[in-house]
Design a protein around this motif. Structure first.
Motif, short mmCIF file in Angstrom:
data_model
loop_
_atom_site.label_atom_id
_atom_site.label_comp_id
_atom_site.label_asym_id
_atom_site.label_seq_id
_atom_site.Cartn_x
_atom_site.Cartn_y
_atom_site.Cartn_z
N GLU A 203 0.83 -1.21 0.00
CA GLU A 203 0.00 0.00 0.00
C GLU A 203 0.86 1.25 0.00
O GLU A 203 0.60 2.21 -0.73
CB GLU A 203 -0.93 -0.01 1.21
N LEU A 204 1.90 1.25 0.80
CA LEU A 204 2.79 2.42 0.88
C LEU A 204 3.50 2.69 -0.43
O LEU A 204 3.68 3.85 -0.82
CB LEU A 204 3.82 2.21 2.00
N LEU A 205 3.91 1.63 -1.12
CA LEU A 205 4.67 1.81 -2.34
C LEU A 205 3.84 2.35 -3.50
O LEU A 205 4.37 2.69 -4.54
CB LEU A 205 5.33 0.48 -2.74
N LYS A 206 2.53 2.42 -3.30
CA LYS A 206 1.69 3.08 -4.31
C LYS A 206 1.87 4.59 -4.27
O LYS A 206 1.55 5.28 -5.24
CB LYS A 206 0.22 2.72 -4.07
N ASN A 207 2.36 5.09 -3.13
CA ASN A 207 2.47 6.53 -2.94
C ASN A 207 3.89 7.07 -3.04
O ASN A 207 4.09 8.22 -3.42
CB ASN A 207 1.89 6.91 -1.57
N PHE A 208 4.89 6.27 -2.66
CA PHE A 208 6.27 6.72 -2.80
C PHE A 208 7.19 5.51 -2.86
O PHE A 208 6.82 4.41 -2.48
CB PHE A 208 6.67 7.65 -1.64
N GLU A 209 8.41 5.76 -3.38
CA GLU A 209 9.38 4.68 -3.59
C GLU A 209 10.32 4.58 -2.40
O GLU A 209 10.89 5.56 -1.95
CB GLU A 209 10.18 4.97 -4.86
N VAL A 210 10.49 3.36 -1.88
CA VAL A 210 11.37 3.14 -0.74
C VAL A 210 11.85 1.68 -0.76
O VAL A 210 11.07 0.78 -1.04
CB VAL A 210 10.65 3.46 0.59
N PRO A 211 13.13 1.43 -0.50
CA PRO A 211 13.61 0.05 -0.44
C PRO A 211 13.08 -0.66 0.81
O PRO A 211 12.89 -0.03 1.86
CB PRO A 211 15.13 0.19 -0.39
N VAL A 212 12.85 -1.96 0.68
CA VAL A 212 12.23 -2.74 1.76
C VAL A 212 13.02 -4.01 2.01
O VAL A 212 13.43 -4.70 1.08
CB VAL A 212 10.77 -3.12 1.39
#
Length: 266
Positions: A203-212
């Motif tokens: 869900e978060l990655l729909k709004n911004f890019e971040v490595p996980v």
């Protein structure tokens, strides 16, 4: 056990390493496939002085260092800090991963890389120091087990990162991430209230890019479900050195991808 069975036994670990080295499973698998093709044509290439696993990693390294299969072209100009990160795609980063992620001894790494033990130590130290200096960031931890969350918080702080919060549920994770925009997420998959860290990350990655980096006792849920790319996986119980290595790699690939020019729209 036949040679094909020996290769099959160690292939998942080699694929994990190839993924960490290249930044994606597809890219890593391309190099693994090239190695397997070379081995089929000439079985004597598998040198087993230190056993079949070391032999496979040694052969893979020879392929990796001599064959360009994916993205060697058009990297474009980079800032000084980005150029230092790019340089870690060679021997220092390989040594760092082989020691920290794969758990090989210094002697085994020296054999895999065809170098001396003293050089392995120098390479690993170089990679660790340069990565830590270049990729410090804000970290969100999604973990419902208190002691594990505390261990992870201490670990990432010692690496020079800043922990912006610990989320124990899907709802908390969404709220924290939207408010503080982390540069890295360490996430469990199964949370105590029955919610999913994987769903929260998607869900978060729909709004911004971040490595996980997913750290979980249920790795099969990551491997079989809908998952973000790029993302990295560590199984519980974990070793601190593995978390350190994989977190650094996740940040490295994120930073490195941002330094590349985007293709012009057609």
């Amino acid at each position: 056990m036949s040679r094909s069975q020996l290769v099959a036994e160690h292939l998942p670990l080699l694929r994990r390493y190839a993924r960490a080295l290249t930044g994606s499973q597809a890219s890593g698998d391309a190099y693994v496939a090239a190695m397997l093709e070379a081995l089929l044509q000439d079985p004597s290439l598998l040198e087993e002085k230190f056993g079949p696993r070391v032999g496979l990693f040694r052969l893979f390294t020879q392929i990796w260092n001599s064959v360009s299969l994916n993205d060697s072209a058009d990297k474009g100009p980079a800032q000084a800090s980005e150029q230092r990160l790019t340089n870690l795609t060679a021997l220092p980063r390989q040594a760092f991963l082989l020691l920290s992620l794969e758990g090989f001894s210094e002697e085994e790494v020296a054999h895999i890389l065809d170098t001396e033990i003293t050089h392995v130590r120098e390479l690993a130290d170089t990679a660790g120091r340069e990565l830590a200096a270049e990729i410090a960031t804000d970290v969100l931890i999604i973990e419902d087990e208190t002691f594990i969350a505390m261990d992870l918080e201490s670990l990432v702080k010692n690496l020079g990162h800043n922990v912006i919060g610990v989320a124990r549920t899907h709802t908390d994770a969404i709220a924290l991430a939207k408010a503080k925009k982390p540069g890295l997420i360490l996430a469990d998959i199964q949370l105590a209230d029955g919610s999913s860290g994987l769903d929260a990350v998607n869900e978060l990655l729909k709004n911004f890019e971040v490595p996980v980096v997913f750290i979980t006792a249920y790795p099969e849920r990551f491997l079989t479900g809908e998952r973000p790319e790029p993302a990295f996986l560590i199984s519980k119980p974990f070793q601190p050195a593995m978390v350190s290595a994989v977190a650094s790699q996740a940040l490295f690939f994120q930073r490195n991808s941002r330094s590349r020019p985007k293709a012009a729209a057609s």
